[in-house]
Motif scaffolding. Structure first.
Motif, PDB file in Angstrom:
ATOM      1  N   GLU A  90      12.785   9.728  22.570  1.00  0.00           N
ATOM      2  CA  GLU A  90      11.337   9.221  22.817  1.00  0.00           C
ATOM      3  C   GLU A  90      10.634   8.803  21.450  1.00  0.00           C
ATOM      4  O   GLU A  90      11.071   8.881  20.276  1.00  0.00           O
ATOM      5  CB  GLU A  90      10.496  10.520  23.087  1.00  0.00           C
ATOM      6  N   TYR A  91       9.952   7.968  21.555  1.00  0.00           N
ATOM      7  CA  TYR A  91       9.085   7.158  20.667  1.00  0.00           C
ATOM      8  C   TYR A  91       8.333   8.225  19.831  1.00  0.00           C
ATOM      9  O   TYR A  91       7.644   9.005  20.348  1.00  0.00           O
ATOM     10  CB  TYR A  91       8.099   6.088  21.064  1.00  0.00           C
ATOM     11  N   GLU A  92       8.327   7.801  18.534  1.00  0.00           N
ATOM     12  CA  GLU A  92       7.523   8.883  17.424  1.00  0.00           C
ATOM     13  C   GLU A  92       6.154   8.292  17.247  1.00  0.00           C
ATOM     14  O   GLU A  92       5.234   9.106  16.941  1.00  0.00           O
ATOM     15  CB  GLU A  92       8.228   8.883  16.044  1.00  0.00           C
ATOM     16  N   ALA A  93       6.014   7.293  17.725  1.00  0.00           N
ATOM     17  CA  ALA A  93       4.534   6.697  17.136  1.00  0.00           C
ATOM     18  C   ALA A  93       4.033   5.538  18.265  1.00  0.00           C
ATOM     19  O   ALA A  93       4.989   4.904  18.928  1.00  0.00           O
ATOM     20  CB  ALA A  93       4.600   6.148  15.815  1.00  0.00           C
ATOM     21  N   SER A  94       3.004   5.080  18.061  1.00  0.00           N
ATOM     22  CA  SER A  94       2.566   3.967  19.110  1.00  0.00           C
ATOM     23  C   SER A  94       2.602   2.480  18.093  1.00  0.00           C
ATOM     24  O   SER A  94       2.282   1.824  18.777  1.00  0.00           O
ATOM     25  CB  SER A  94       1.056   4.363  19.567  1.00  0.00           C
ATOM     26  N   THR A  95       2.718   2.677  17.032  1.00  0.00           N
ATOM     27  CA  THR A  95       2.832   1.321  16.053  1.00  0.00           C
ATOM     28  C   THR A  95       4.339   0.963  15.670  1.00  0.00           C
ATOM     29  O   THR A  95       5.215   2.049  15.616  1.00  0.00           O
ATOM     30  CB  THR A  95       2.087   1.465  14.919  1.00  0.00           C
ATOM     31  N   LEU A  96       4.672  -0.079  15.400  1.00  0.00           N
ATOM     32  CA  LEU A  96       5.979  -0.686  15.105  1.00  0.00           C
ATOM     33  C   LEU A  96       6.465   0.118  13.702  1.00  0.00           C
ATOM     34  O   LEU A  96       7.489   0.728  13.539  1.00  0.00           O
ATOM     35  CB  LEU A  96       6.145  -2.080  14.740  1.00  0.00           C
ATOM     36  N   ARG A  97       5.352   0.276  12.681  1.00  0.00           N
ATOM     37  CA  ARG A  97       5.576   0.911  11.373  1.00  0.00           C
ATOM     38  C   ARG A  97       5.998   2.183  11.530  1.00  0.00           C
ATOM     39  O   ARG A  97       6.770   2.980  10.955  1.00  0.00           O
ATOM     40  CB  ARG A  97       4.234   0.589  10.666  1.00  0.00           C
ATOM     41  N   GLY A  98       5.085   2.910  12.439  1.00  0.00           N
ATOM     42  CA  GLY A  98       5.514   4.322  12.795  1.00  0.00           C
ATOM     43  C   GLY A  98       6.929   4.505  13.259  1.00  0.00           C
ATOM     44  O   GLY A  98       7.545   5.663  12.969  1.00  0.00           O
ATOM     45  N   ASN A  99       7.499   3.575  14.375  1.00  0.00           N
ATOM     46  CA  ASN A  99       8.804   3.853  14.990  1.00  0.00           C
ATOM     47  C   ASN A  99       9.753   3.397  14.071  1.00  0.00           C
ATOM     48  O   ASN A  99      11.044   3.891  14.072  1.00  0.00           O
ATOM     49  CB  ASN A  99       8.918   3.086  16.280  1.00  0.00           C
ATOM     50  N   LEU A 100       9.488   2.323  13.166  1.00  0.00           N
ATOM     51  CA  LEU A 100      10.564   2.122  12.120  1.00  0.00           C
ATOM     52  C   LEU A 100      10.472   3.089  10.871  1.00  0.00           C
ATOM     53  O   LEU A 100      11.367   2.853   9.942  1.00  0.00           O
ATOM     54  CB  LEU A 100      10.470   0.651  11.438  1.00  0.00           C
ATOM     55  N   GLY A 101       9.706   4.012  10.723  1.00  0.00           N
ATOM     56  CA  GLY A 101       9.413   5.041   9.623  1.00  0.00           C
ATOM     57  C   GLY A 101       8.927   4.171   8.276  1.00  0.00           C
ATOM     58  O   GLY A 101       9.256   4.753   7.141  1.00  0.00           O
ATOM     59  N   LEU A 102       8.102   3.197   8.514  1.00  0.00           N
ATOM     60  CA  LEU A 102       7.480   2.213   7.363  1.00  0.00           C
ATOM     61  C   LEU A 102       6.075   3.033   6.986  1.00  0.00           C
ATOM     62  O   LEU A 102       5.276   3.240   7.915  1.00  0.00           O
ATOM     63  CB  LEU A 102       7.707   0.926   7.662  1.00  0.00           C
ATOM     64  N   PRO A 103       5.672   2.921   5.912  1.00  0.00           N
ATOM     65  CA  PRO A 103       4.308   3.429   5.506  1.00  0.00           C
ATOM     66  C   PRO A 103       3.294   2.318   6.184  1.00  0.00           C
ATOM     67  O   PRO A 103       3.742   1.148   6.304  1.00  0.00           O
ATOM     68  CB  PRO A 103       4.470   3.476   3.947  1.00  0.00           C
ATOM     69  N   VAL A 104       1.960   3.011   6.322  1.00  0.00           N
ATOM     70  CA  VAL A 104       0.845   2.051   6.477  1.00  0.00           C
ATOM     71  C   VAL A 104       0.376   1.383   5.042  1.00  0.00           C
ATOM     72  O   VAL A 104       0.196   2.171   4.310  1.00  0.00           O
ATOM     73  CB  VAL A 104       0.074   2.818   7.297  1.00  0.00           C
ATOM     74  N   PRO A 105       0.332   0.137   4.750  1.00  0.00           N
ATOM     75  CA  PRO A 105      -0.186  -0.285   3.466  1.00  0.00           C
ATOM     76  C   PRO A 105      -1.829  -0.138   3.354  1.00  0.00           C
ATOM     77  O   PRO A 105      -2.416  -0.139   4.161  1.00  0.00           O
ATOM     78  CB  PRO A 105       0.184  -1.827   3.606  1.00  0.00           C
ATOM     79  N   GLU A 106      -1.851   0.505   2.242  1.00  0.00           N
ATOM     80  CA  GLU A 106      -3.367   0.882   1.837  1.00  0.00           C
ATOM     81  C   GLU A 106      -4.012  -0.435   1.541  1.00  0.00           C
ATOM     82  O   GLU A 106      -3.717  -1.097   1.010  1.00  0.00           O
ATOM     83  CB  GLU A 106      -3.323   1.750   0.625  1.00  0.00           C
ATOM     84  N   ASN A 107      -5.174  -0.402   2.167  1.00  0.00           N
ATOM     85  CA  ASN A 107      -6.305  -1.597   1.834  1.00  0.00           C
ATOM     86  C   ASN A 107      -6.484  -1.565   0.255  1.00  0.00           C
ATOM     87  O   ASN A 107      -6.859  -0.585  -0.149  1.00  0.00           O
ATOM     88  CB  ASN A 107      -7.452  -1.301   2.667  1.00  0.00           C
ATOM     89  N   ARG A 108      -6.227  -2.894  -0.231  1.00  0.00           N
ATOM     90  CA  ARG A 108      -6.508  -2.876  -1.587  1.00  0.00           C
ATOM     91  C   ARG A 108      -7.639  -2.603  -2.205  1.00  0.00           C
ATOM     92  O   ARG A 108      -7.999  -2.018  -3.281  1.00  0.00           O
ATOM     93  CB  ARG A 108      -6.010  -4.270  -2.335  1.00  0.00           C
ATOM     94  N   HIS A 109      -8.714  -2.855  -1.622  1.00  0.00           N
ATOM     95  CA  HIS A 109     -10.174  -2.739  -1.892  1.00  0.00           C
ATOM     96  C   HIS A 109     -10.535  -1.226  -1.531  1.00  0.00           C
ATOM     97  O   HIS A 109     -11.129  -0.428  -2.637  1.00  0.00           O
ATOM     98  CB  HIS A 109     -11.328  -3.349  -1.063  1.00  0.00           C
TER      99      HIS A 109
END
Length: 455
Positions: free
Chosen positions: A423-442
Motif C-alpha cells: 500500500e502507498y505510504e503517502a499521497s506525495t511523491l516525496r513521501g512514497n520515495l522516502g525523501l524529506p520535504v525541503p524546508e522553505n529557506r525564508h
C-alpha cells in the motif's frame, strides 16, 4: 525505541509508446495502438496499471529535435507536462515525472509549470533535469549552435537553483484567505528572488503557491563526469543504466560518494536504473522470448541511421561499411551526447571493428540481467537491491504481455518478501520515495532568527 524502517525497492514505469531507441518495430506488436505515443487514453491506462501495482512513478522522456531516422515514439509524441496534467487527475498516488531541458527553457516558465502540476496532482511531480544532447535542437530555438559541454552543465546547475529559489517564493502560510479581515495574502510571506547569475537574471516571485511536498522531486540522468557531479549536487532521484551488478554497484558508490563529499545525505538519493524485463514460465522460455523480441526489433539500416544520434546526428551512411570505424566522427559529438559517442568510438578502436561490425555489435541481441521465470527475476532484483547496486528500477513499458507479467507475477513475489510495498505510504511523491520535504529557506531563516533571540 522506534524500529528502523525497512528499506523498500522503488518502481518507475517508463513509457515509449510506439518504440524508443533500439525499438523501431515495437509498434508492430498488435497489443499496442499504432498511435500510442499520442493517445492519452493509452497513457491513462498505463498509469492506472502502474498505480494498481503500487509503482512510485511514471516517467515521460522527451527531446527537442528529430530527424526522419528518429525512433517512432520520438517522431510524434505528447508534450510531457500537458500529458502529466491529464494523468494527475486520473491517478491518486502515482508520481508524475517529466524530462525537461535546461538548455532550451527559462527557469521561471519551468518552475511555474511544475508548480502548477504540483497543485493539480497534490504534490506528485518530478523533474528529470537534462541539458539536451541533441545538438540539432539549437536550430529550433534561434541559436546558431548548441551549448558546449561545460556551459550546458553550468547553465543546468544554475537553472535548477533558480527554480528551487522560485519555489520558495511563498511560505506555507502566505495565504490566510481571511474573509473577515479581507486579507488574502500575508505580504511578509511572499519573497522576491532577485537572482543575478552567469546565465540568468530572475526577479520573482513565482505566482504559484507552495505545494504539499514543498518542491518537485529533482531527477537527473547524466553519466559523464559533469553529469554525475550535477546529479550528486542536485539529484534526489538518479536515472541510469547498468549491464551488470558490478557496474551498478560502482555507479551507486560513486554517485553517493560524490554526494557525501558535497555534504548531502546519500540516503536521500534514490538510484533507479532503467531495465528491460523478460519473463517466461521457465528460465529457458524467458531467454527464448528475450531473443525473439530483441531480434524482431533489430534492423541494420535503422541501427546505422540511429548511430548518428550521439554524434549530433552525423550521417554514418556516407562511409564504407567495411572500413575501420571513422574515429574522426567524434568531432561532431563535442556538442552532442559526448559520453556515449566516446564509448562507441573506444569500443570500435579497442576491438579493431569496422563500421559494419560496430553497428552489428551495438545492435546485436544480448542477454539482459532480468530475464527468467517470475521467481528467478524476483531473486535477481532482490540480489541487486540488497547488494546496493540500486534503490529502485525504471521498468520499460514495452511489449504489453511482458509488462503485464512483471506487474502480475514478479511484483507480488517482491511484495510477499517485503521488498515492495503493498500500500502507498503517502499521497506525495516525496513521501512514497522516502525523501524529506525541503524546508522553505525564508521560513527557516526566520525561525533561526527567533531561536537566536531566545538565547
Amino acid at each position: 525505541m522506534s524500529a528502523v524502517k525497512q528499506r523498500q525497492l522503488k518502481l518507475g514505469a517508463v513509457t515509449y509508446g510506439t518504440g524508443g531507441p533500439g525499438q523501431p518495430y515495437l509498434w508492430l506488436d498488435e497489443d499496442i495502438p499504432v498511435d500510442a505515443s499520442v493517445d492519452i487514453n493509452w497513457y491513462i491506462e498505463q498509469a492506472r496499471l502502474a498505480e494498481e501495482a503500487k509503482f512510485d512513478l511514471i516517467f515521460i522522456v522527451d527531446s527537442q529535435f528529430i530527424t526522419a531516422d528518429s525512433p517512432p515514439h520520438y517522431l510524434n509524441r505528447l508534450e510531457p507536462l500537458t500529458l502529466l496534467s491529464a494523468l494527475a487527475v486520473t491517478t491518486k498516488h502515482l508520481g508524475l515525472v517529466a524530462t525537461m531541458t535546461t538548455s532550451y527553457n527559462d527557469p521561471f516558465n519551468i518552475a511555474r509549470r511544475l508548480a502548477s502540476l504540483e497543485l493539480i496532482s497534490g504534490g506528485r511531480s518530478g523533474w528529470n533535469v537534462v541539458t539536451s544532447g541533441d545538438a540539432g535542437a539549437a536550430a529550433n530555438f534561434s541559436r546558431a549552435e548548441h551549448f558546449d559541454y561545460d556551459t550546458r552543465y553550468a547553465r543546468g546547475l544554475e537553472f535548477v537553483q533558480v527554480a528551487q529559489g522560485l519555489w520558495d517564493s511563498y511560505e506555507a502560510d502566505a495565504f490566510p484567505r481571511d474573509r473577515a479581515s479581507r486579507t488574502f495574502l500575508d505580504p511578509t510571506r511572499q519573497h522576491q528572488l532577485n537572482h543575478k547569475g552567469e546565465h540568468f537574471q530572475v526577479t520573482g516571485p513565482l505566482n504559484v503557491s507552495r505545494s504539499p511536498q514543498g518542491q518537485p522531486v529533482i531527477f537527473q540522468a547524466g553519466d559523464s563526469d559533469q553529469g554525475r557531479d550535477l546529479g550528486a549536487t542536485i539529484g534526489e532521484g538518479i536515472f541510469t543504466h547498468a549491464a551488470t551488478i558490478e557496474q551498478g554497484q560502482a555507479f551507486y558508490n560513486d554517485l553517493k560518494g560524490r554526494a557525501a563529499v558535497k555534504g548531502r545525505d546519500p540516503q536521500e538519493i534514490v538510484i533507479m536504473p532503467g531495465v528491460s524485463v523478460y519473463i517466461g514460465d521457465t528460465d529457458k522460455e524467458a531467454r527464448e522470448i528475450e531473443l525473439d523480441l530483441q531480434t524482431r526489433d533489430r534492423d541494420f539500416d535503422r541501427a546505422l541511421a540511429e548511430l548518428g544520434r550521439p554524434f549530433a546526428w552525423h550521417d554514418f551512411r556516407q562511409y564504407d561499411l567495411d572500413a575501420p570505424f571513422p574515429q574522426q566522427a567524434l568531432v561532431h559529438a563535442e556538442r552532442g551526447f559526448r559520453t556515449n559517442a566516446e564509448h562507441i568510438a573506444k569500443l570500435a578502436a579497442d576491438n579493431g571493428f569496422t563500421l559494419r561490425q560496430t553497428v552489428e555489435f551495438i545492435s546485436a541481441p544480448r542477454p539482459t540481467a532480468f530475464a527468467g521465470a517470475p521467481t528467478t527475476v524476483a531473486d535477481q532484483i532482490q540480489r541487486w537491491f540488497e547488494a546496493r547496486a540500486l534503490d529502485g528500477l525504471n521498468v520499460g513499458v514495452g511489449h504489453p504481455a511482458q509488462w503485464r507479467r512483471f506487474r502480475e507475477e514478479v511484483v507480488p513475489i517482491l511484495q510477499e518478501r517485503g521488498i515492495v510495498r503493498t500500500e502507498y505510504e503517502a499521497s506525495t511523491l516525496r513521501g512514497n520515495l522516502g525523501l524529506p520535504v525541503p524546508e522553505n529557506r525564508h521560513t527557516k531563516a526566520r525561525e533561526q532568527e527567533v531561536a537566536l533571540l531566545r538565547i
